[in-house]
Enzyme design. Structure first.
Site, PDB file in Angstrom:
ATOM      1  N   TYR A   1       0.830  -1.204   0.000  1.00  0.00           N
ATOM      2  CA  TYR A   1       0.000   0.000   0.000  1.00  0.00           C
ATOM      3  C   TYR A   1       0.862   1.250   0.000  1.00  0.00           C
ATOM      4  CZ  TYR A   1      -3.089   3.686   1.690  1.00  0.00           C
ATOM      5  OH  TYR A   1      -3.779   4.867   1.836  1.00  0.00           O
TER       6      TYR A   1
ATOM      7  N   LYS B   1       1.345   4.341  -2.940  1.00  0.00           N
ATOM      8  CA  LYS B   1       1.126   5.757  -2.686  1.00  0.00           C
ATOM      9  C   LYS B   1       2.371   6.579  -3.022  1.00  0.00           C
ATOM     10  CE  LYS B   1      -3.115   5.573  -1.705  1.00  0.00           C
ATOM     11  NZ  LYS B   1      -4.080   6.252  -2.584  1.00  0.00           N
TER      12      LYS B   1
ATOM     13  N   THR C   1     -14.070   6.500   6.180  1.00  0.00           N
ATOM     14  CA  THR C   1     -14.616   5.833   5.006  1.00  0.00           C
ATOM     15  C   THR C   1     -14.366   4.331   5.109  1.00  0.00           C
ATOM     16  OG1 THR C   1     -12.610   5.856   3.629  1.00  0.00           O
ATOM     17  CG2 THR C   1     -13.971   7.854   3.625  1.00  0.00           C
TER      18      THR C   1
END
Length: 326
Positions: free
Chosen positions: A207, A211, A244
């Site tokens: 991850y 990014k 979220t």
């Protein structure tokens, strides 16, 4: 033994420590409030992952300002519901949903082809969709999921739309590419010889690498556009830690407590969308001012490797090769 610890445990520790730091900063900082933005009548915007969360708030706000918004996402039912909600809130909104699966290069190409057949301009591209800490797996084309969805799918989408973006901008009214990234880029390691994390898989490391790749791409693209004198800018935005569904794959005890933590410390999706909208719409970020890395309404410095021109170029060329664009 040491290599296993380095591969599996260190990325976890580094990411959760960073997350704690970000939460503390958010707790003691005033959230950025988006100033009143100008009308966007006549402009066309694409928002990936605009079905819910930050993307939905971005799409909704731009539609209220008069932009023609195209939401790209995998969830057709959710996308049509998002369109319905936006139209209920703003009767004159011009918003639509088109299927876009960033884990499928064919889907990306079909999305772009369908868009170009309509001969519309494209003034704003928001590369927002993403995955975080998903179980090990591959995209339809065999790429590691974080790298494939967060970075490579968006790279191809942007690359195929570049001509339209360039042609839609003009002096004093540049088109804009906004890449929604994360502070996790700062602890990511760019392994050009193992972009698919085959040697040692860690969802946390994968991850963070995706990014970092987003920022390297965003910075290199902006420099290329400047050198070419094109009326198009590229920037990256860190929305912060936002309440979220992106965090649903967190370590289980944290995930179970997330709802309580989120209410206290996380930003709301609207707060997370504020800097994204500022980067996409603010007149003060016109032209060369539109590049860089933004967080909480301010331009921020990133880690030194992000400015490494050789690393940027190497990733750029590698990405084109992987996509068969060279």
């Amino acid at each position: 033994m040491l290599s296993a610890i380095r591969c599996n445990l260190l990325p976890v520790i580094k990411l959760y420590l960073l997350g704690l730091k970000v939460l503390l900063v958010q707790l003691f900082s005033k959230p950025f409030r988006l100033p009143v933005m100008p009308r966007q009548d006549g402009k066309v915007a694409i928002v990936t992952g605009g079905v819910r969360g930050i993307g939905y708030e971005v799409a909704c706000h731009m539609a209220r300002l008069g932009a023609h918004v195209i939401i790209g996402g995998r969830d057709e039912q959710g996308g049509l519901e998002a369109v319905r909600r936006i139209c209920e809130e703003c009767k004159e909104a011009k918003v639509e949903f088109t299927r876009l699966d960033l884990a499928s290069l064919q889907s990306v190409r079909q999305f772009v082809q369908s868009f170009k057949e309509r001969d519309l301009p494209l003034n704003i591209l928001i590369n927002n969709a993403g995955v975080m800490l998903v179980p090990e797996g591959r995209t339809e084309d065999g790429f590691e999921q974080h790298f494939g969805v967060n970075y490579l799918g968006h790279f191809l989408l942007t690359w195929l739309l570049l001509d339209t973006l360039k042609g839609s901008g003009k002096c004093g009214c540049f088109s804009r590419v906004v890449n929604v990234s994360s502070s996790a880029h700062s602890i990511g390691e760019m392994r050009l010889n193992d972009l698919n994390s085959c040697e040692c898989y860690s969802a946390h490391a994968a991850y963070c690498q995706s990014k970092k790749a987003q920022l390297l791409f965003s910075s290199h693209l902006h420099q290329e556009l400047q050198r070419g004198g094109f009326p198009l800018s590229s920037c990256a935005v860190d929305p912060g830690m936002v309440d979220t569904a992106l965090y649903r794959h967190l370590w289980t005890p944290i995930c179970l407590a997330q709802s309580a933590i989120a209410r206290l410390l996380f930003k709301t999706p609207a707060e997370g969308a504020a800097t994204v909208l500022y980067a996409a719409l603010s007149p003060t970020l016109e032209g060369e001012c539109g590049g860089g890395y933004w967080a909480n309404g301010c331009r921020e410095m990133t880690t030194p490797p992000t400015f490494d021109p050789q690393l940027q170029l190497s990733l750029w060329e590698t990405s084109l090769q992987l996509l068969g664009q060279q």
